[in-house]
Scaffold this active site. Structure first.
Site, PDB file in Angstrom:
ATOM      1  N   SER A  46     -44.783  30.437  19.900  1.00  0.00           N
ATOM      2  CA  SER A  46     -44.572  31.463  20.228  1.00  0.00           C
ATOM      3  C   SER A  46     -44.852  31.975  21.621  1.00  0.00           C
ATOM      4  O   SER A  46     -45.869  31.426  22.087  1.00  0.00           O
ATOM      5  CB  SER A  46     -45.328  32.837  19.432  1.00  0.00           C
ATOM      6  OG  SER A  46     -45.034  34.113  19.935  1.00  0.00           O
ATOM      7  N   ALA A  85     -50.943  31.255  13.651  1.00  0.00           N
ATOM      8  CA  ALA A  85     -51.664  31.773  14.816  1.00  0.00           C
ATOM      9  C   ALA A  85     -51.346  33.238  15.063  1.00  0.00           C
ATOM     10  O   ALA A  85     -50.004  33.531  15.547  1.00  0.00           O
ATOM     11  CB  ALA A  85     -51.404  31.098  16.000  1.00  0.00           C
ATOM     12  N   TYR A 116     -44.070  41.653  20.465  1.00  0.00           N
ATOM     13  CA  TYR A 116     -44.998  40.607  20.028  1.00  0.00           C
ATOM     14  C   TYR A 116     -45.860  40.942  19.071  1.00  0.00           C
ATOM     15  O   TYR A 116     -45.917  40.348  18.133  1.00  0.00           O
ATOM     16  CB  TYR A 116     -45.544  40.183  21.340  1.00  0.00           C
ATOM     17  CG  TYR A 116     -46.822  39.164  21.265  1.00  0.00           C
ATOM     18  CD1 TYR A 116     -46.669  37.795  20.962  1.00  0.00           C
ATOM     19  CD2 TYR A 116     -48.171  39.438  21.356  1.00  0.00           C
ATOM     20  CE1 TYR A 116     -47.437  36.723  21.030  1.00  0.00           C
ATOM     21  CE2 TYR A 116     -49.169  38.515  21.107  1.00  0.00           C
ATOM     22  CZ  TYR A 116     -48.749  37.411  21.075  1.00  0.00           C
ATOM     23  OH  TYR A 116     -49.559  36.309  20.758  1.00  0.00           O
TER      24      TYR A 116
END
Ligand SMILES: NC(=O)c1ccc[n+]([C@@H]2O[C@H](COP(=O)([O-])OP(=O)(O)OC[C@H]3O[C@@H](n4cnc5c(N)ncnc54)[C@H](O)[C@@H]3O)[C@@H](O)[C@H]2O)c1
Length: 302
Positions: A46, A85, A116
């Site tokens: 990411s 994560a 995000y």
């Protein structure tokens, strides 16, 4: 596996000589195939810094959603355990302090950071659903600000930003009045926590971070002292939706994993500063990550 959108192959160069090591240059948001047996999958792909996810918002949303879905599918196919994560950003701008795992967060879905935060919230929801619906062995790490050598100097995070400014002899820029807080975890501590979580049997989200909290203004002073720069702190207006407080409650990690951070901020910062100081002047002045720049110059494919 990495598409190198924000990563750098130089970081894993020493691993290429190991015969046990294989690297796939691949976007995990696309169809995933890995031959052979897999025991564990760690999904860390990411964009992770505000500069990155503000400039590649769609890719950020895709890797948290489609990428996570693909990784969960791969874990199902391989009967592997998967750790994803997640981030303290799932708490948004928290109204509870310190943040426990039970807190649901305060996120603006359509604010600039929403791409995000919501990608990671969806990632958690999808991971939990695979656990409950399919009995998949899943682990969710809610990672708080982590730092150490090999970060990019210009990735927009406060720690490399301050050190970069000090190295270049620039004033240190604080956004807002500097009263917002952060808690910084040294990377070796985080890795140990992730490893213990992976091997545990705990499938609910777990905070991993260093609870030692500091205001950004104090932190700037620490960096000035560490680097010996003669520059001063300058204040600029605060970006939209910037969290005002950030501190993990790590009671769960302590009791379930027997884990807590061991590296003090003074020790961790010293090691990290030495790393940044050892880079060439060209690196100090580099504006953006090379692969990222190349990517951003391409016509949009999204
Ligand atoms: N560093 C932190 O403080 C922190 C805090 C909370 C959460 N996290 C999470 O930890 C993970 C790693 O963060 P990091 O700080 O090491 O960031 P990083 O940018 O160094 O690493 C992320 C990696 O993911 C790769 N990537 C991005 N999209 C991809 C895709 N679609 N397919 C394949 N690879 C892709 C990037 O190229 C990069 O190498 C991220 O998921 C991040 O959200 C980090």
């Amino acid at each position: 596996m990495d598409n190198l959108i924000t990563g750098d192959l130089r970081n894993i160069e020493p691993l290429f000589k190991l015969k046990e090591f294989e690297f796939y240059h691949h976007d995990v948001s696309r169809f995933l195939h890995v031959p052979g047996k897999l025991d564990y999958i760690l999904h860390f792909a990411s964009p992770a810094s505000p500069i990155d996810y503000l400039r590649i918002p769609i890719q950020t949303l895709k890797v948290g959603s489609l990428g996570t879905h693909n990784c969960l599918g791969l874990a199902m196919a391989k009967r592997a355990r998967i750790l994803v994560a997640s981030t303290s950003e799932v708490y948004g701008d928290p109204t509870v302090h310190p943040q426990t795992e039970e807190y649901w967060g305060n996120v603006n879905p359509v604010g600039p950071r929403g791409v995000y935060d919501e990608a990671k919230r969806f990632q958690e929801a999808m991971t939990m659903a695979y656990h409950t619906a399919h009995g998949l062995e899943t682990r969710i790490a809610r990672i708080f600000n982590t730092y150490g050598p090999r970060m990019r100097l210009n990735d927009g995070r406060v720690l490399p930003a301050f050190i970069g400014q000090a190295l270049r002899g620039e004033d240190l820029t604080v956004f807002g009045d500097g009263s917002q807080t952060r808690s910084f975890c040294y990377v070796d501590d985080l890795i140990e926590g992730i490893y213990r979580l992976l091997l545990s049997d705990y499938s609910h989200p777990m905070n991993l971070g260093n609870p030692e909290e500091i205001t950004i203004a104090q932190f700037a002073e620490e960096i000035i002292k560490l680097t010996g720069t003669t520059q001063k702190v300058v204040y600029r207006s605060l970006p939209k939706d910037d969290p005002t407080q950030r501190q993990p409650d790590i009671a769960k990690a302590k009791s379930i994993l027997g884990w807590e951070p061991k590296v003090s901020r003074a020790q961790g910062l010293k090691i990290t500063y030495q790393y940044f100081r050892s880079l060439s002047r060209e690196e100090w002045y580099r504006k953006e990550h090379k692969d990222f720049e190349d990517y951003s110059r391409r016509p949009s494919v999204e």
